[in-house]
Scaffold this motif. Structure first.
Motif, PDB file in Angstrom:
ATOM      1  N   GLY A 254       0.786  -1.227   0.000  1.00 22.29           N
ATOM      2  CA  GLY A 254       0.000   0.000   0.000  1.00 22.29           C
ATOM      3  C   GLY A 254       0.818   1.278   0.000  1.00 22.29           C
ATOM      4  N   ALA A 255       2.139   1.147   0.034  1.00 20.47           N
ATOM      5  CA  ALA A 255       3.011   2.329   0.119  1.00 20.47           C
ATOM      6  C   ALA A 255       3.072   3.083  -1.205  1.00 20.47           C
ATOM      7  CB  ALA A 255       4.413   1.902   0.538  1.00 20.47           C
ATOM      8  N   THR A 256       3.331   4.367  -1.113  1.00 19.50           N
ATOM      9  CA  THR A 256       3.573   5.183  -2.312  1.00 19.50           C
ATOM     10  C   THR A 256       4.979   4.886  -2.823  1.00 19.50           C
ATOM     11  OG1 THR A 256       4.554   7.022  -1.086  1.00 19.50           O
ATOM     12  CG2 THR A 256       2.131   7.045  -1.366  1.00 19.50           C
ATOM     13  N   LYS A 257       5.267   5.340  -4.027  1.00 16.72           N
ATOM     14  CA  LYS A 257       6.623   5.182  -4.572  1.00 16.72           C
ATOM     15  C   LYS A 257       7.650   5.863  -3.677  1.00 16.72           C
ATOM     16  CE  LYS A 257       5.297   4.530  -9.362  1.00 16.72           C
ATOM     17  NZ  LYS A 257       5.497   3.109  -9.355  1.00 16.72           N
ATOM     18  N   ALA A 258       7.316   7.021  -3.148  1.00 13.21           N
ATOM     19  CA  ALA A 258       8.239   7.738  -2.253  1.00 13.21           C
ATOM     20  C   ALA A 258       8.470   6.949  -0.972  1.00 13.21           C
ATOM     21  CB  ALA A 258       7.694   9.124  -1.938  1.00 13.21           C
ATOM     22  N   GLN A 259       7.422   6.361  -0.404  1.00 12.14           N
ATOM     23  CA  GLN A 259       7.570   5.564   0.811  1.00 12.14           C
ATOM     24  C   GLN A 259       8.422   4.318   0.555  1.00 12.14           C
ATOM     25  OE1 GLN A 259       3.335   5.220   1.531  1.00 12.14           O
ATOM     26  NE2 GLN A 259       3.463   6.578   3.319  1.00 12.14           N
ATOM     27  N   ARG A 260       8.247   3.706  -0.588  1.00 12.34           N
ATOM     28  CA  ARG A 260       9.076   2.542  -0.935  1.00 12.34           C
ATOM     29  C   ARG A 260      10.537   2.961  -1.101  1.00 12.34           C
ATOM     30  NH1 ARG A 260       5.172  -0.386  -5.399  1.00 12.34           N
ATOM     31  NH2 ARG A 260       3.520  -0.930  -3.936  1.00 12.34           N
ATOM     32  N   HIS A 261      10.741   4.144  -1.658  1.00 12.71           N
ATOM     33  CA  HIS A 261      12.098   4.656  -1.844  1.00 12.71           C
ATOM     34  C   HIS A 261      12.764   4.901  -0.488  1.00 12.71           C
ATOM     35  CE1 HIS A 261      15.134   6.322  -4.525  1.00 12.71           C
ATOM     36  NE2 HIS A 261      15.282   7.342  -3.683  1.00 12.71           N
ATOM     37  N   ILE A 262      12.021   5.475   0.434  1.00 13.79           N
ATOM     38  CA  ILE A 262      12.541   5.693   1.792  1.00 13.79           C
ATOM     39  C   ILE A 262      12.872   4.351   2.435  1.00 13.79           C
ATOM     40  CG2 ILE A 262      11.914   6.453   4.126  1.00 13.79           C
ATOM     41  CD1 ILE A 262      10.288   8.730   2.738  1.00 13.79           C
ATOM     42  N   PHE A 263      12.009   3.381   2.281  1.00  9.59           N
ATOM     43  CA  PHE A 263      12.271   2.059   2.840  1.00  9.59           C
ATOM     44  C   PHE A 263      13.571   1.488   2.271  1.00  9.59           C
ATOM     45  CE2 PHE A 263      12.097  -2.549   2.724  1.00  9.59           C
ATOM     46  CZ  PHE A 263      11.904  -2.825   4.069  1.00  9.59           C
ATOM     47  N   ALA A 264      13.720   1.537   0.956  1.00 13.52           N
ATOM     48  CA  ALA A 264      14.925   0.991   0.318  1.00 13.52           C
ATOM     49  C   ALA A 264      16.184   1.719   0.775  1.00 13.52           C
ATOM     50  CB  ALA A 264      14.790   1.074  -1.201  1.00 13.52           C
ATOM     51  N   ALA A 265      16.062   2.994   1.040  1.00 16.77           N
ATOM     52  CA  ALA A 265      17.216   3.786   1.451  1.00 16.77           C
ATOM     53  C   ALA A 265      17.586   3.590   2.916  1.00 16.77           C
ATOM     54  CB  ALA A 265      16.953   5.271   1.192  1.00 16.77           C
ATOM     55  N   ARG A 266      16.601   3.412   3.778  1.00 17.12           N
ATOM     56  CA  ARG A 266      16.859   3.465   5.219  1.00 17.12           C
ATOM     57  C   ARG A 266      16.693   2.140   5.962  1.00 17.12           C
ATOM     58  NH1 ARG A 266      20.243   6.592   5.428  1.00 17.12           N
ATOM     59  NH2 ARG A 266      20.099   6.300   7.669  1.00 17.12           N
ATOM     60  N   ALA A 267      16.156   1.113   5.332  1.00 12.29           N
ATOM     61  CA  ALA A 267      15.956  -0.170   6.017  1.00 12.29           C
ATOM     62  C   ALA A 267      17.291  -0.851   6.278  1.00 12.29           C
ATOM     63  CB  ALA A 267      15.061  -1.073   5.174  1.00 12.29           C
ATOM     64  N   ASN A 268      17.285  -1.731   7.241  1.00 19.75           N
ATOM     65  CA  ASN A 268      18.468  -2.518   7.567  1.00 19.75           C
ATOM     66  C   ASN A 268      18.677  -3.554   6.460  1.00 19.75           C
ATOM     67  OD1 ASN A 268      20.203  -4.511   8.556  1.00 19.75           O
ATOM     68  ND2 ASN A 268      19.557  -4.158  10.660  1.00 19.75           N
ATOM     69  N   TYR A 269      19.822  -3.526   5.818  1.00 20.59           N
ATOM     70  CA  TYR A 269      20.084  -4.437   4.704  1.00 20.59           C
ATOM     71  C   TYR A 269      20.430  -5.848   5.162  1.00 20.59           C
ATOM     72  CZ  TYR A 269      19.283  -1.491   0.738  1.00 20.59           C
ATOM     73  OH  TYR A 269      18.660  -0.748  -0.230  1.00 20.59           O
TER      74      TYR A 269
END
Length: 167
Positions: free
Chosen positions: A20-35
């Protein structure tokens, strides 16, 4: 509840958020999540044609593309699964699988992994030129540090729900 059940519940929460996330929210997730702990989520993003080109490119670099140039096969890699995911990202990116480019991202700038991170390692498999070019999207998504209202790439309420699983 077993560790496996907890991890499954956590993944269910993250997947439902990403759906349900927006493209921007997915981008934030990809940038800031623990890899180290989100391989299923990153694979989900790689497999979704709705992932923005900028997010796919950000994932590519943050997964260690600059490090993996020293390996010419998954078997030779220090992380075969990541190596294979990088090759899949390259293939899909070049083929236009990620249809939209609404978010701006330059792999040479910012706080994440970048093309020049390992200048002294030998290159056995070169980075395709297309993976070095900025995505010229019009939307600038703030990904430095933890964006306001987010913790490790997730909105506070989602992160709190996950933290509560382990209490």
């Amino acid at each position: 509840m077993t560790e496996e059940q907890l991890e499954q519940q956590e993944w269910d929460i993250v997947r439902n958020y990403l759906v349900g996330a927006t493209k921007a929210q997915r981008h934030i997730f990809a940038a800031r999540a623990n890899y180290d702990g989100n391989s299923e989520a990153f694979r989900w993003l790689v497999d979704s044609s709705e992932t923005d080109q900028a997010t796919a490119l950000l994932l590519y670099w943050n997964l260690g593309a600059a490090w993996h140039v020293q390996f010419d096969s998954a078997e030779a890699s220090s992380s075969p699964t990541t190596y294979q995911l990088l090759r899949l990202l390259e293939q899909r990116y070049k083929a236009g699988f990620y249809e939209t480019a609404s978010i701006y991202f330059d792999p040479h700038r910012g706080s994440g992994a970048r093309p020049g991170d390992y200048p002294d390692i030998p290159v056995k498999l070169a980075i395709p030129d297309i993976m070095l070019r900025p995505v010229e999207g019009s939307e600038h998504v703030a990904i430095e540090g933890d964006p306001e209202g987010f913790d490790e790439g997730l909105p506070f309420d989602i992160a709190e729900t996950i933290y509560a699983l382990y209490r």
